[in-house]
Design an enzyme around this catalytic site. Structure first.
Site, PDB file in Angstrom:
ATOM      1  N   TYR A  14     139.325  32.982  59.297  1.00  0.00           N
ATOM      2  CA  TYR A  14     139.133  31.751  58.770  1.00  0.00           C
ATOM      3  C   TYR A  14     139.253  31.611  57.287  1.00  0.00           C
ATOM      4  O   TYR A  14     138.322  32.067  56.767  1.00  0.00           O
ATOM      5  CB  TYR A  14     137.970  31.355  59.450  1.00  0.00           C
TER       6      TYR A  14
ATOM      7  N   TYR B  86     149.027  32.980  53.335  1.00  0.00           N
ATOM      8  CA  TYR B  86     148.494  31.552  52.928  1.00  0.00           C
ATOM      9  C   TYR B  86     148.689  31.396  51.535  1.00  0.00           C
ATOM     10  O   TYR B  86     148.704  32.251  50.846  1.00  0.00           O
ATOM     11  CB  TYR B  86     147.219  31.329  53.473  1.00  0.00           C
TER      12      TYR B  86
ATOM     13  N   ASP C  90     145.532  24.535  61.861  1.00  0.00           N
ATOM     14  CA  ASP C  90     144.816  23.352  62.038  1.00  0.00           C
ATOM     15  C   ASP C  90     145.735  22.346  61.792  1.00  0.00           C
ATOM     16  O   ASP C  90     146.698  22.493  61.102  1.00  0.00           O
ATOM     17  CB  ASP C  90     143.787  23.229  61.163  1.00  0.00           C
TER      18      ASP C  90
END
Lengths: 200, 553
Positions: free
Chosen positions: B513, B440, B370
């Site tokens: 997600y 992440y 994103d």
């Protein structure tokens, strides 16, 4: 296992090289924030990602609802905190998406183009919430395609009592941009709603 | 070699009404051709000359074409003389094939001479043969564009009317000589060398000399596009079912005069080339003979030639880091307004394109993040496909691109391991995209403090399955589905005592997600991090710390 017993000691992460997440110094320097910069209470995902609109007494006194609108145009609809159903003894006990002509929980929307979605009006019935003594009709509040209803409410109606503003949402709509523009001025902001109902 | 354009030479000689002498070189070639088994009798060859077929096309039709045909003294006139020597029925006085009108070959329009006209003035150098003239035009076109080439391939495109002409000539011969004992159906068809092949034989050696590189692989293509508007239009008018097109061309401005835009005309004609081919395929020989004038009328204009070059795409790949939370991966513009400050695609793509002197670029990356998510660690693999580069960059130049981007003032993007790669890397990147794991680090907040025990237990969880309904933020453009995803491992560290902020490190299956896993997306991702710990969890920042892929490391 040796791994488990070593883990039980709960070593601080950044000093142990075997940790899978070990990041190099340069990356860590970029990632670790300055604790002083962080707000005590950050915005919630809803506050940060949606514009929150409220409507009081929709078609009937005490029928307060919210519409959370995402920048992509989708609208999440649910019961606002001062909805009259919450004032009943025992709160909401069950939810039924069968509103006479059709059972809203039976629709199957598919594909990127959202085929088979029902086109509903603001005043169309969305579902019925039941309390110990009575029931209330919940309306759509927005005109558009009904993409999804929160079927968790069927098995867990208590979600409405505990978190009507999040996990207890009722449905998701996709209004046409033109249709949204027509109704958006009928809604009030969160602050105005709070003041109106005397909430803290 | 004669020092003037051979076209003028043959005309000068026939002005007197007689045929030219046959020089030794031409004689040798003609004798060799006449000895070829498929070569028809001399009077038949003369007939071809008299209906306006050029010498080279005659050689082609008779299966006698070779690179010897570059010989300049092989003219209609010398062929006529040669025939005259062997066949008394052919006389040079007032023979129609020696007429001085400025006609071009009734099959190839002079393409095999080779001759053409181009837009703008063309320098006709007197000391240069027609072949070398054309190839030097080509070589100059390549140089003008600034191409540096190691090899080339030649693509030739001819107007459909050439094939129609050839068919007309063939049928004309069949009509006249079909019953002769030497005539076979194979004649003028199977042994015929196609015009394109003949032209290639004529041009390639000269082109190799002019450009000083070999003809070979496909990476640099020179395209010769021949068109003949008059011939094509005439043919189009003769074909059945053409009335619709004719009306369209005429009625645009209410009159039958030509429309203003010559480009429009050209577009119509190239569409009609495929129409011509398709229609002719469906027409039997008999119908063909009834529609067309046999033999075809002589052509007074040569073909128009457009020379264009195209290099096949090159690929430059590496890994990028995205250090800004206001830069999107791909160019993101809605209603003329850009989202974010810039895009990784444009920053990298434009620098690469400029140094390679390419016409354009396409950006391919292994996954995406994103706009508000940074890409850190070893970076994300990417490829820039550069179109039509003028020169293939050296290792030094590639390093220059990387240095330029890395030393830029804005510091949005970093490049690692930039290098020239083959096109197979593109496939490798696409393969197994769905299986690749990503790592992440998220800055999260919880509504109540977590105990050390809870923190520890989180690190024990391996390969946890979650189900994610299509997140609301992408639900407007993606299908409403439930996707099973795996959280491979998690580790969590406190930021500061009493603050309820943590750094959550996690490694997940591709396509997970992360933001929705933390805050739950109104319960539509289950279990979410908050649900696991029976509290509310929010995510403030997300960074990708590793894209686990083997190549472009």
């Amino acid at each position: 296992m040796a791994e488990d017993s070593a883990a039980l000691d709960a070593q601080p992460l950044d000093s142990s090289p075997q940790r899978e997440s070990a990041l190099d110094d340069e990356t860590r320097a970029l990632i670790v924030p300055d604790a002083g910069d962080l707000p005590a209470f950050p915005s919630s995902a809803v506050e940060a990602n949606f514009a929150r609109y409220f409507v009081a007494d929709f078609l009937n006194p005490g029928h307060d609802q919210y519409v959370y609108r995402h920048p992509n145009g989708l609208c999440v609809v649910g019961l606002a905190p001062a909805h009259v159903a919450f004032k009943e003894e025992g709160g909401i006990t069950s939810v039924d998406f069968n509103v006479g002509k059709s059972d809203r929980s039976e629709m199957k929307v598919t594909g990127k183009r959202k085929r088979n979605a029902q086109h509903l009006q603001e005043n169309s019935a969305l579902c019925k919430v039941f309390t110990n003594n009575t029931s209330f009709v919940v309306r759509c509040c927005v005109k558009g395609s009904l993409l999804e209803i929160n079927d968790r409410l069927i098995k867990q109606p208590d979600l409405l009592n505990t978190s009507a503003d999040r996990e207890g949402y009722i449905a998701i709509f996709m209004p046409k941009p033109a249709d949204w523009l027509k109704i958006k001025d009928k809604f009030i902001s969160y602050d105005d709603y709070k003041n109106l109902r005397g909430l803290c | 070699m004669p020092s003037i354009n051979h076209e003028t030479a043959s005309r000068a000689m026939t002005a007197t009404g007689g045929a030219a002498e046959v020089d030794a070189e031409a004689r040798a070639i003609l004798q060799r051709a006449a000895a070829v088994a498929s070569f028809p009798p001399f009077h038949a060859v003369h007939h071809l000359l008299s209906v306006g077929v050029c010498v080279r096309c005659i050689f082609r039709l008779c299966g006698a074409f070779s690179d010897a045909c570059t010989c300049l003294s092989l003219t209609a006139s010398s062929l006529h003389s040669f025939i005259e020597e062997h066949d008394d029925s052919v006389k040079s006085v007032s023979c129609s094939c020696l007429a001085t009108d400025e006609a071009y070959c009734s099959i190839c329009f002079g393409v095999l001479l080779p001759t053409c006209y181009q837009d703008g003035a063309v320098e006709q150098l007197h000391s240069v043969t027609p072949i070398d003239n054309i190839t030097s035009m080509i070589s100059q076109a390549v140089q003008r564009e600034g191409y540096q080439v190691d090899d080339f391939s030649l693509e030739i495109s001819l107007p459909a009317v050439v094939a129609a002409n050839e068919r007309a000539i063939r049928l004309c011969m069949k009509e006249k000589y079909g019953n002769a004992n030497w005539f076979s159906d194979k004649m003028f068809s199977q042994q015929t060398m196609p015009v394109k092949e003949a032209l290639r034989l004529l041009l390639v050696p000269s082109l190799e000399r002019q450009m000083n590189v070999k003809h070979g692989n496909n990476s640099f293509r020179i395209r010769l596009m021949y068109t003949h508007d008059d011939g094509s239009q005439k043919l189009l008018n003769l074909l059945p079912n053409d009335r619709g097109r004719k009306r369209k061309a005429e009625s645009r401005d209410g009159s039958s005069t030509k429309r203003n835009s010559t480009d429009d005309d050209k577009n119509i004609l190239s569409e009609s080339d495929s129409f011509i081919n398709k229609t002719l395929e469906g027409i039997q020989d008999q119908e063909f003979c009834s529609l067309f004038q046999l033999p075809p009328e002589k052509m007074l204009k040569p073909c128009h030639l457009v020379i264009s070059c195209l290099r096949s795409p090159i690929y430059i790949g590496g890994r990028y880091l995205k250090l800004s939370r206001n830069v999107s991966q791909s160019c993101w513009i809605i209603d003329d307004e850009r989202m974010g400050e810039a895009s990784v695609e444009e920053i990298i793509g434009e620098h690469v394109r400029a140094i390679c002197r390419g016409d354009g670029y396409k950006f391919h990356a292994a996954g995406r993040e994103d706009i508000d998510v940074r890409m850190l660690g070893s970076g994300r693999p990417f490829l820039v496909e550069v179109l039509n580069v003028r020169s293939i960059p050296s290792a030094t130049e590639v390093q220059q691109i990387a240095d330029k981007i890395n030393s830029s003032e804005k510091k949005h993007v970093r490049i690692r391991n930039l290098k020239l790669v083959g096109s197979e890397i593109w496939t490798m990147m696409r393969e197994g995209e769905a299986e690749k794991q990503k790592q992440y680090t998220a800055l999260i907040w919880t509504s109540r403090p977590l105990t050390d025990n809870e923190l520890h237990n989180i690190s024990l969880i391996k390969d946890m399955e979650i189900v994610q309904k299509t997140p609301i933020r992408v639900l407007h453009r993606r299908s409403p589905l439930e996707r099973k995803r795996i959280i491979h491992w998690m580790e969590i560290e406190k930021i500061a005592d009493g603050s309820n902020y943590y750094l959550l490190h996690l490694c997940t299956q591709a396509g997970t997600y992360i933001k929705e896993f933390v805050h739950g997306d109104l319960g539509r991702t289950h279990p979410s991090f908050g649900v696991m710990l029976s509290c509310r969890a929010e995510i403030l920042q997300l960074d990708v710390t590793d894209v686990k892929m083997d190549f472009l490391q």
